[in-house]
Write a protein that holds these residues in place. Structure first.
Motif, PDB file in Angstrom:
ATOM      1  N   GLY A 147      10.579   7.489   6.031  1.00  0.00           N
ATOM      2  CA  GLY A 147       9.112   7.403   6.091  1.00  0.00           C
ATOM      3  C   GLY A 147       8.631   5.995   6.388  1.00  0.00           C
TER       4      GLY A 147
ATOM      5  N   SER B 150       4.538  -0.064   5.035  1.00  0.00           N
ATOM      6  CA  SER B 150       5.932   0.387   5.037  1.00  0.00           C
ATOM      7  C   SER B 150       6.628   0.010   3.738  1.00  0.00           C
ATOM      8  CB  SER B 150       6.684  -0.229   6.224  1.00  0.00           C
ATOM      9  OG  SER B 150       6.092   0.148   7.449  1.00  0.00           O
TER      10      SER B 150
ATOM     11  N   LYS C 106      12.275   8.177   1.761  1.00  0.00           N
ATOM     12  CA  LYS C 106      11.347   7.039   1.728  1.00  0.00           C
ATOM     13  C   LYS C 106      11.658   6.044   2.835  1.00  0.00           C
ATOM     14  CE  LYS C 106      10.186   7.140  -3.202  1.00  0.00           C
ATOM     15  NZ  LYS C 106      10.208   6.378  -4.462  1.00  0.00           N
TER      16      LYS C 106
ATOM     17  N   ASN D  90       5.577   2.250   0.892  1.00  0.00           N
ATOM     18  CA  ASN D  90       6.215   3.565   0.932  1.00  0.00           C
ATOM     19  C   ASN D  90       7.621   3.546   0.338  1.00  0.00           C
ATOM     20  OD1 ASN D  90       5.965   6.427   2.148  1.00  0.00           O
ATOM     21  ND2 ASN D  90       7.955   5.736   2.919  1.00  0.00           N
TER      22      ASN D  90
END
Length: 285
Positions: A36, A88, A33, A91
């Motif tokens: 990502g 962001s 995560k 996520n």
């Protein structure tokens, strides 16, 4: 003794395996995560930069004012970066609704604290989009006259003819009347010449007209005008109205005033001084 040591080693090994499993699970669950989120931020920032480049390029091709290009680009870029940061954070599993609520509350508090400053920003938006003037224009506003040098989000900077700098808050600027002296390509010079009642009116008008006709910077169209404007207490007032290009206004005004005075002297036309006639009445004793 040896058995106790073996038990301690086994216990430590078990704990190590336990913590290792926790670290692996944490890395598996949150590491991807985090990677990502970082990827979303970096890629989103790059895309935002490309969008701004395309936007600026398109506005430059459309010959949009440079101030408007800069302002619009900054606003759009900040909005895109905020969207990328929110994506962001989402996520990573952060509750973005509360995140947005916090930003909203902070924005409200800041807005109340900076009410006057934000009023100047709003005025800057009006100036940029409605364009009552632009950089390089000569304007009269808030009791001052100068050439516009800078228009930013909070204030407008003017340079006066004697090379002083005047900074006016945008809110104050848009709240009053704005006179743009260079908004048009041509400008009329309004002049008044006083002559004595004893002078030849027709000669005086001819002198002024000849000066206007012979001056290279006075425009033929629109045509100039020379007329009697008023019969004053001490003089006949001639109103003269020649047209010039905006950039020639002051040069022509000064030069023509001097030349007409010299021509008046040649033709014996006088500029009268204020006079008072006193009548003395004598009473019989």
């Amino acid at each position: 003794m040896l058995q106790k040591v073996e038990q301690n080693v086994e216990h430590i090994s078990t704990k190590a395996e336990h913590y290792t499993d926790i670290a692996i699970n944490f890395a598996t669950e949150y590491g991807l995560k985090l990677i990502g989120a970082i990827a979303i931020f970096l890629i989103g920032k790059w895309i935002a930069g490309q969008i701004i480049k395309l936007m600026r390029r398109g506005m430059e091709r459309a010959h949009v004012d440079a101030t408007l290009i800069s302002f619009s680009s900054n606003v759009v870029y900040v909005a895109l970066i905020i969207a990328v940061v929110v994506a962001s954070a989402s996520n990573l599993g952060i509750n973005t609704s509360s995140f947005i609520a916090i930003f909203g509350a902070a924005g409200l508090a800041i807005g109340l604290a900076l009410k006057d400053t934000l009023a100047n920003v709003g005025a800057a938006v009006l100036i940029i989009f409605f364009r009552p003037f632009k950089v390089g224009d000569s304007i009269e506003v808030s009791g001052v006259n100068g050439t516009v040098e800078v228009i930013n989000l909070f204030s407008t900077t003017l340079a006066t003819a004697d090379n002083r700098t005047i900074i006016i808050p945008n809110g104050t600027l848009v709240a009053g009347n704005i006179i743009n002296n260079t908004g048009k390509s041509n400008r009329r010079i309004d002049m008044v010449f006083d002559i004595d009642y004893k002078d030849d009116l027709k000669v005086a008008k001819e002198v002024i007209s000849e000066v206007f006709k012979n001056h290279p910077k006075i425009l033929a169209e629109p045509a100039f005008m020379v007329s009697v404007g008023a019969l004053g207490a001490n003089s006949v007032q001639l109103y003269a109205r020649p047209w010039v290009l905006v950039e020639d206004y002051w040069d022509v005004r000064f030069a023509v005033t001097e030349e007409i005075k010299l021509k008046f002297d040649e033709h014996g036309i006088t500029v009268p001084f204020p006079q008072m006639v006193t009548h003395v009445k004598r009473e019989a004793i």
